[in-house]
Design a protein around this motif. Structure first.
Motif, PDB file in Angstrom:
ATOM      1  N   SER A   1      -5.364  -0.777  -5.686  1.00 51.99           N
ATOM      2  CA  SER A   1      -4.925  -0.854  -7.155  1.00 51.99           C
ATOM      3  C   SER A   1      -6.111  -1.243  -7.932  1.00 51.99           C
TER       4      SER A   1
ATOM      5  N   TYR B   1       3.503   1.380  -8.494  1.00 54.07           N
ATOM      6  CA  TYR B   1       2.822   0.522  -9.199  1.00 54.07           C
ATOM      7  C   TYR B   1       2.157   1.431 -10.093  1.00 54.07           C
ATOM      8  N   TRP B   2       1.859   2.664  -9.669  1.00 53.54           N
ATOM      9  CA  TRP B   2       1.003   3.393 -10.600  1.00 53.54           C
ATOM     10  C   TRP B   2       1.950   4.207 -11.313  1.00 53.54           C
TER      11      TRP B   2
ATOM     12  N   ILE C   1       2.211   2.048  -3.254  1.00 55.56           N
ATOM     13  CA  ILE C   1       1.492   1.778  -4.651  1.00 55.56           C
ATOM     14  C   ILE C   1       1.855   2.978  -5.622  1.00 55.56           C
TER      15      ILE C   1
ATOM     16  N   SER D   1      -8.335   1.764 -10.535  1.00 52.87           N
ATOM     17  CA  SER D   1      -7.662   1.251 -11.604  1.00 52.87           C
ATOM     18  C   SER D   1      -8.165   2.287 -12.777  1.00 52.87           C
TER      19      SER D   1
END
Lengths: 271, 168
Positions: B160, B42-43, B39, B164
């Motif tokens: 996520s 993604y961040w 992840i 968020s």
């Protein structure tokens, strides 16, 4: 020249990727075939201490169970002691014994990858050295691979590189214990000749050919067997006594004669 | 700018700890240990120096490797993700991704899950192919990629949406 430099600058990310990939491939391939990497392993100070902290917390959740396991083992050892023919006083003389035993805690367990390494909380300062045997109350666990000051990594029997001498209990037919990386409860015993009578449920123990483990340490029972492709040796599936997913207390075994055996073997090979 | 760097350092450390202390020992259905640190990719901010991104990814993978005694397998897989991320992003978010003011806020849920799924698939394929490194075990590799990949994806989607940034 200008063009070459421009080309490199324009593709600098691809070059960086290639470079880092090469570095990691070298690290991987160099240790893939033989030993675990000497520099990058979890016995180091930082990794060891983080695992130790984690283990200190999780140890509390299994104390009762662990206690019961140790009491059961004490019971079994007492039974052996009381039924022994020689007197107990002889055994207290520590200069006469061949194997030294030391307890340790497992601070990192692993059983899901094809090459599993475990970490224990004993290291050089407790005089742990490479190639000491590691067992639990139920059976065999692995061999010490790398040692740092306070921690050590253990190559588990659940490792495709592992190769341990084993035999069928009460016979002298021995073979090699290996693992095919498929099931963490089952290891394979190969090179047992075809003429040996086998029965499902027979016990497999460590053999006398290794200078790491004493003879007759339990490993598991035969789950199923068939002949290999050449039809002259058996492939045996051995179901382990140990629950590899749930291990806390382990014992390290030091063969005091190992150095002598190694030296002798080296001399014999040279001549 | 400074707070972004700090935030990513904190994420980095927390993801390493979560991965090695919790998820590597999870043992769901005996042997499924999801690799939730994926992840991170993604961040990580979209705009920014790609070289630094790749170095960070390499470091993240390599630290996890040292902890889990896996040579440099995590490092190779992470590095590949970092290198391939722009391509995957263009594939999932279309030309929008090229614009200056692009952010995850103006994408749909489906696009984001597709993006995560592709990242996880690529990462796990690279990782398990190199870990097992044998053509005779293709089935074992596929089994591992899909079983572990699905669990990783579920965790990544959960994370996520849990963490968020606040919606405006």
């Amino acid at each position: 020249m200008q063009r070459i430099i421009n080309f490199i600058l324009n593709n600098r990310n691809a070059f960086l990727y290639g470079f880092l990939l090469l570095v990691s491939l070298v690290i991987t391939v160099r240790s893939h075939s033989y030993h675990q990497s000497k520099f990058f392993n979890s016995s180091k100070w930082l990794t060891g201490n983080i695992y130790q902290t984690g283990a200190n917390v999780s140890f509390y959740f299994g104390l009762r169970e662990e206690n019961q396991r140790l009491v059961n083992e004490n019971e079994q050892l007492r039974r052996m002691l009381f039924n022994m023919e020689t007197s107990g006083a002889l055994l207290l003389d520590t200069t006469a014994i061949d194997f030294e035993v030391m307890s340790a805690n497992l601070i990192k367990n692993s059983f899901a990858s094809p090459r599993n390494y475990l970490t224990i909380d004993r290291g050089r300062k407790d005089s742990v050295v490479q190639d000491m045997g590691v067992i639990t109350t139920k059976g065999i666990l692995g061999i010490v691979e790398n040692v740092s000051k306070n921690f050590a990594t253990v190559q588990s029997v659940l490792n495709t590189k592992s190769n341990i001498n084993a035999k069928i209990k009460n016979t002298n037919f021995f073979g090699s214990l290996i693992w095919n990386a498929e099931d963490y409860k089952v290891v394979q015993l190969v090179d047992i000749p075809r003429l040996v009578p086998l029965v499902v449920g027979d016990t497999i123990v460590t053999g006398a050919m290794s200078s790491i483990f004493p003879e007759n340490i339990p490993i598991g029972v035969i789950k199923k067997y068939d002949l290999n492709t050449s039809k002259s040796f058996y492939n045996i599936d051995v179901e382990l006594f140990n629950d590899m997913a749930n291990i806390k207390n382990v014992y390290l075994i030091m063969n005091k004669n190992r150095q002598e055996i190694k030296t002798l073997e080296a001399i014999t090979l040279d001549e | 700018m400074n707070s972004t760097v700090l935030l990513n350092i904190v994420r980095f450390v927390l993801l390493v700890l979560a991965q090695v202390l919790i998820f590597n020992t999870l043992g769901f259905l005996d042997s499924i240990n999801p690799m939730v640190y994926v992840i991170f990719f993604y961040w990580y901010p979209i705009k920014g120096n790609r070289a630094i991104f790749m170095l960070t990814a390499f470091l993240l993978g390599f630290i996890i490797d040292i902890f889990s005694d896996t040579l440099a397998l995590h490092a190779i897989a992470s590095l590949t993700i970092a290198y391939a991320r722009p391509v995957i992003m263009r594939f999932c978010f279309g030309v929008n991704y090229e614009f200056q003011n692009f952010s995850f806020k103006n994408t749909t849920k489906v696009q984001r899950v597709t993006f995560l799924a592709l990242v996880v698939l690529l990462h796990h394929t690279v990782f398990f192919s190199l870990e097992i490194l044998s053509f005779s075990h293709v089935l074992l590799i596929l089994k591992k990629v899909f079983s572990i990949g699905i669990v990783t994806l579920v965790f990544c989607v959960l994370f996520s949406s849990l963490f968020s940034p606040a919606r405006e």
